[in-house]
Scaffold this motif. Structure first.
Motif, PDB file in Angstrom:
ATOM      1  N   GLN A   1       0.837  -1.193   0.000  1.00  0.00           N
ATOM      2  CA  GLN A   1       0.000   0.000   0.000  1.00  0.00           C
ATOM      3  C   GLN A   1       0.873   1.245   0.000  1.00  0.00           C
ATOM      4  O   GLN A   1       1.457   1.641   1.008  1.00  0.00           O
TER       5      GLN A   1
ATOM      6  N   GLU B   1       0.167   4.362  -0.155  1.00  0.00           N
ATOM      7  CA  GLU B   1      -0.258   5.478   0.680  1.00  0.00           C
ATOM      8  C   GLU B   1       0.258   5.335   2.110  1.00  0.00           C
ATOM      9  O   GLU B   1       0.632   6.316   2.749  1.00  0.00           O
TER      10      GLU B   1
ATOM     11  N   GLN C   1       3.854   6.420   2.190  1.00  0.00           N
ATOM     12  CA  GLN C   1       3.979   7.870   2.080  1.00  0.00           C
ATOM     13  C   GLN C   1       3.714   8.561   3.418  1.00  0.00           C
ATOM     14  O   GLN C   1       4.440   9.480   3.815  1.00  0.00           O
ATOM     15  N   TRP C   2       2.664   8.109   4.121  1.00  0.00           N
ATOM     16  CA  TRP C   2       2.365   8.725   5.408  1.00  0.00           C
ATOM     17  C   TRP C   2       3.426   8.384   6.449  1.00  0.00           C
ATOM     18  O   TRP C   2       3.689   9.174   7.358  1.00  0.00           O
TER      19      TRP C   2
END
Length: 540
Positions: free
Chosen positions: A127, A129, A132-133
């Motif tokens: 994943q 995302e 990135q977080w």
């Protein structure tokens, strides 16, 4: 003469409060951990949103102040130059504000977000995302809101000390325009004691996190067992170092340590950036900045309000991280604010606000962007399994293992450990300096009494020593949240008092003559004269 300068009620009450916390934690560690866990759940679940609202409110308030006429007020005489050069000033405020915690969390914080991401995301390698977080949230937590919380108390303290020439450095003194004579009563003492208690709690968290990191590095270099005995020795040695620095004074001790700190930090970051995955670090950091700009308000206000109602188990991310951090910055804010105020003579209020928020945020951005993304690269590329080491051996072991992946590993671990020690010493010699100032009726020549500085230097090691034996990151986080809660309301009063005082002084005519307020004051006073002359002419 020295004893007469000490504010004995504040001094004694503060020390008794500290002992009342430390002794039970040492004697009843299990019961203490249980009580703290219960308080943590209640405080975070019930009042967590207040910390988030406070962070945003302070951030926008300071932006308003910086661009208002109040921001042009100079903290010193009209032709006075800054006491410290800009690099030295930036280095001291950065070192005092973050301590060795930046080495700890800047290197490993991404791994916690990687396994427990925000916004209900799934912690899977596939994943994008989530990844990135993981590289973004640490930069946010150590960004402009954090430094805004630090900057707020600095403004009234510096204003009263350098503009109104008040020889007292206390939170209660900054509230005098609101409290009037109550600042000299038991209410003022309570406010100062709350500040000291909050600072001790925050200091306990920082030292109890930094000491195991240094201890693990020493163990890696020497082969000694990383046990509580070694950690206790490390803590005592660090305490001795910052006690000596505090004894020497602001310019000779604290400034020199900060300069060493800044030089070594630049070298470490440059070395990792150049010898590590340079392009990956640069692109990931740039991407993180964009994510923060796009999601600033979402990250600042996320509270998971619908999880329970919809039958989902809350992740606990806001309470464990954002609320914890805002509380941590809050308990440190009066201390860092006092220190920023002390080193900001000759600068304008606007320069203090902008410098603190910009230099502080950029410094943290570099640490998280370079050190954190280097660790993330090792994990994603399969070069080294940071997550497994973190889960099996703990954060200090994972951090030292990351540093061991660099070229000249032994030298870099030694540099990392030495930098951690200097960071801790710089933070806590500043802490003892400020604690000594707060427990005195007045500060002569800008320096608190030396014996008072030494007393608080060694007192600062008591709570972290107890917390280390008590153990547990959750316990350390809770200490900050509990200590910071009363300060939410005190920060509001500080902002109100500052605006009331500076605005009133700017438009004053005969009641107060602020010789160090320039430009705006003269213009406004001239306007008042013109209006009076026109009014007299009409009446005649």
């Amino acid at each position: 003469m020295g004893r007469k300068l000490v504010d004995w009620p504040t001094f004694i009450i503060s020390f008794v409060v500290i002992l009342s916390v430390v002794v039970p934690l040492v004697l009843f560690p299990e019961a203490g951990a249980e009580v703290i866990a219960d308080v943590n759940a209640f405080m975070s679940d019930t009042f967590g949103f207040l910390y988030l609202l406070m962070g945003l409110a302070i951030f926008f308030f300071l932006i308003f102040v910086a661009f208002s006429q109040n921001g042009q007020v100079k903290l010193g005489e009209e032709d006075e130059k800054p006491e410290f050069s800009t690099p030295a000033w930036a280095g001291m405020l950065f070192s005092a504000g973050i301590g060795s915690s930046i080495l700890y969390w800047g290197t490993i914080e991404w791994a916690y977000y990687y396994q427990g991401p925000p916004f209900g995301l799934s912690p899977t390698d596939e994943q994008l995302e989530t990844i990135q977080w993981a590289s973004t949230y640490g930069i946010f937590h150590w960004g402009p809101i954090a430094w805004a919380i630090y900057a707020l108390p600095a403004l009234p303290m510096a204003y009263f000390f350098y503009v109104r020439k008040t020889p007292i450095i206390k939170i209660s003194e900054t509230l005098r325009p609101l409290l009037k004579g109550w600042s000299d009563t038991f209410l003022g003492k309570i406010i100062d004691v709350l500040f000291i208690f909050g600072l001790i709690g925050g200091a306990g968290t920082t030292l109890a996190l930094g000491t195991p990191l240094i201890s693990r590095g020493v163990s890696d270099l020497t082969g000694l067992e990383d046990d509580m005995f070694l950690r206790t020795i490390v803590l005592l040695v660090v305490t001795a170092i910052f006690a000596v620095s505090a004894y020497v004074g602001l310019k000779e001790g604290i400034k020199r340590l900060s300069n060493i700190n800044l030089a070594l930090s630049i070298f470490l970051l440059a070395f990792v950036f150049i010898t590590g995955p340079t392009l990956f670090i640069a692109e990931t950091t740039t991407n993180s900045v964009g994510l923060i700009l796009d999601n600033f308000f979402r990250m600042s206000t996320w509270t998971e309000p619908f999880a329970v109602l919809q039958g989902f188990e809350p992740t606990g991310f806001p309470e464990a991280w954002t609320i914890f951090y805002w509380a941590w910055w809050l308990v440190y804010a009066p201390f860092v604010g006092l220190f920023i105020a002390r080193i900001s003579r000759g600068r304008t209020i606007r320069q203090v606000i902008a410098g603190t928020m910009i230099y502080g945020s950029i410094g943290c951005l570099l640490f998280f962007g370079i050190m954190g993304n280097f660790g993330l690269y090792l994990q994603l590329s399969g070069s080294f399994d940071v997550i497994t080491v973190l889960n099996e051996q703990g954060a200090p072991a994972a951090i030292i293992s990351i540093i061991n992946q660099l070229p000249f590993a032994g030298v870099m671990v030694a540099l990392f450990v030495f930098l951690s020690i200097i960071f801790l010493a710089t933070t806590f010699d500043s802490s003892s300096y400020i604690l000594a100032s707060v427990t005195q009726k007045e500060v002569e020549n800008g320096e608190p009494l030396r014996w008072n500085r030494m007393f608080w230097a060694f007192t600062l090691c008591l709570l972290p020593l107890a917390l280390m034996y008590l153990g547990g990151l959750e316990t350390l986080q809770t200490a900050s949240i509990i200590g910071g809660f009363p300060l939410i309301f005190i920060m509001f009063l500080i902002a109100w008092s500052f605006m009331k005082t500076t605005t009133g002084d700017l438009i004053a005519d005969d009641q107060y003559e602020p010789k160090t307020i320039i430009l705006d004051y003269k213009k406004i006073r001239e306007k008042i004269r013109r209006r009076r002359n026109r009014k007299k002419g009409k009446e005649e």
